[in-house]
Design an enzyme around this catalytic site. Structure first.
Site, short mmCIF file in Angstrom:
data_model
loop_
_atom_site.label_atom_id
_atom_site.label_comp_id
_atom_site.label_asym_id
_atom_site.label_seq_id
_atom_site.Cartn_x
_atom_site.Cartn_y
_atom_site.Cartn_z
N TYR A 1 -48.02 -21.54 -16.16
CA TYR A 1 -47.20 -20.47 -15.60
C TYR A 1 -45.83 -21.07 -15.29
CZ TYR A 1 -51.09 -17.23 -14.83
OH TYR A 1 -52.14 -16.37 -14.99
N THR B 1 -48.24 -18.77 -20.69
CA THR B 1 -48.46 -17.36 -20.37
C THR B 1 -47.13 -16.70 -20.06
OG1 THR B 1 -50.71 -17.72 -19.56
CG2 THR B 1 -49.59 -15.75 -18.79
#
Length: 387
Positions: free
Chosen positions: A134, A160
């Protein structure tokens, strides 16, 4: 295999046991979606609309689901998806899931928001795994995370892209989700009925976010962690950041969270090794299209340039085959393995993989195919699948 495990013949069986054994806030965290949960439900229901063509009097001997995902050999086109708080479904959950995946012959992906750290998993498995990233506002922390993944021997980075801000998940808010759980009266009452889970947690030191505590600036306890995570997901994430991360990482890069043809074109142009058609399991934009609905359009647009994979909604080996028939070179499972983990620990993850493998293998045979490379739209009934 224990008698209990031998009676687990589908992923739904594992889900039922997991719901009984996992504390409510963590079961709900895994088994819920954003807002109305319409996209969460559609991810599964749209698979069911696709019908298979049964073929008879064909040679079904010598079947194989073995293939590659981003050049990595896999026993079947399935990887374990990155899932946050996996170590709260079962004590040391990330370690156990990574071990089960390695032994079975499929990749495991460790989440940035894991309970067991990168180093914990590397030490316990001694085999390469993937790491999911992330992007946070603290870019120094992100650079260090990438370097830690390199040092641990991770064989791919899964970036992501669909969680710049967090979609609202009503159950998490109502349950007061935290790791470890806050000892409120409601939580203590619920935990009193989960003795197996509690005993497991008492036997491990891993009860909070292992990749963050002690690594991010100023995060040394639960209070500091809570404020840090609330502030850190970076809404400014752009394609320029993808280029920086690709250069810093230097290895296989997989982009997760693609749900639009235009974004697929941008993702393919980055030079990544694969993209994952994903709506975060219906946990971000409720009302978005299901992944299997949009898959054919994305494959048509970029499938000749980059490997296209799919996650969100896969609960069976038949779902894996349907995705493959519509052009997915690989798939990822999240909830399916979490149910197994919550129900039976490492053995439950193995059982989930066995179930999906057998369903895919038998279905492939009954559709008249012997190798996953032969799977295409010809195994589907025309008019029942998206185009």
């Amino acid at each position: 295999m224990s008698q209990n495990l031998s009676t687990m013949t589908c992923i739904e069986d594992l889900r039922v046991v997991a719901k009984r054994r996992v504390p409510r806030m963590f079961y709900d965290y895994a088994d819920s979606g954003a807002w109305t949960e319409g996209t969460y439900r559609a991810n599964e229901s749209e698979f069911q609309k696709i019908k298979l063509r049964q073929r008879v009097a064909v040679n079904m001997d010598g079947r194989s689901l073995a293939t590659t995902m981003a050049g990595i050999d896999v026993k079947m086109p399935v990887a374990l998806a990155p899932t946050g708080l996996t170590g709260m479904q079962h004590a040391d959950g990330e370690i156990l899931a990574a071990q089960a995946a390695a032994e079975f012959g499929v990749p495991f992906t460790l989440s940035t928001m894991s309970i067991c750290s990168i180093e914990d998993v590397a030490q316990a498995t001694q085999k390469p795994f993937w790491f999911q990233l992330y992007v946070m506002r603290d870019r120094e922390f992100i650079g260090n995370l990438i370097d830690r993944a390199k040092a641990a021997g991770c064989s791919a980075l899964v970036l992501t892209l669909d969680l710049q801000i967090m979609g609202q998940r009503h159950k998490d808010i109502k349950n007061g989700l935290s790791a470890p759980p806050k000892l409120t009266l409601a939580n203590m009452f619920n935990l009193a009925f989960k003795p197996r889970w509690c005993l497991g947690m008492l036997g491990t030191k891993r009860r909070t976010f292992g990749n963050i505590v002690g690594h991010a600036k100023g995060v040394t306890d639960l209070a500091a962690l809570s404020s840090w995570t609330a502030e850190q997901f970076d809404p400014r994430l752009s394609w320029d950041d993808v280029a920086w991360i690709k250069e810093r990482w230097g290895g296989k890069l997989i982009l997760k969270g693609i749900l639009d043809v235009e974004d697929a074109r941008r993702a393919a142009a980055t030079g990544a090794d694969a993209i994952i058609v994903s709506n975060h399991g219906g946990r971000q934009l409720d009302g978005a299209v299901s992944t299997i609905e949009i898959l054919p359009a994305i494959v048509s647009e970029v499938g000749s340039q980059i490997e296209v994979w799919l996650d969100s909604g896969i609960r069976s080996g038949q779902d894996v085959l349907k995705a493959a028939a519509l052009g997915a070179r690989g798939t990822m499972i999240g909830r399916a393995f979490l149910y197994g983990l919550g129900a039976y620990g490492k053995a439950g993850v193995t059982r989930a993989l066995e179930i999906i493998y057998k369903e895919a293998d038998v279905t492939m045979a009954l559709c008249g195919r012997r190798n996953i490379s032969e799977i295409d739209r010809s195994i589907l009934v025309p008019g029942t699948y998206p185009t």
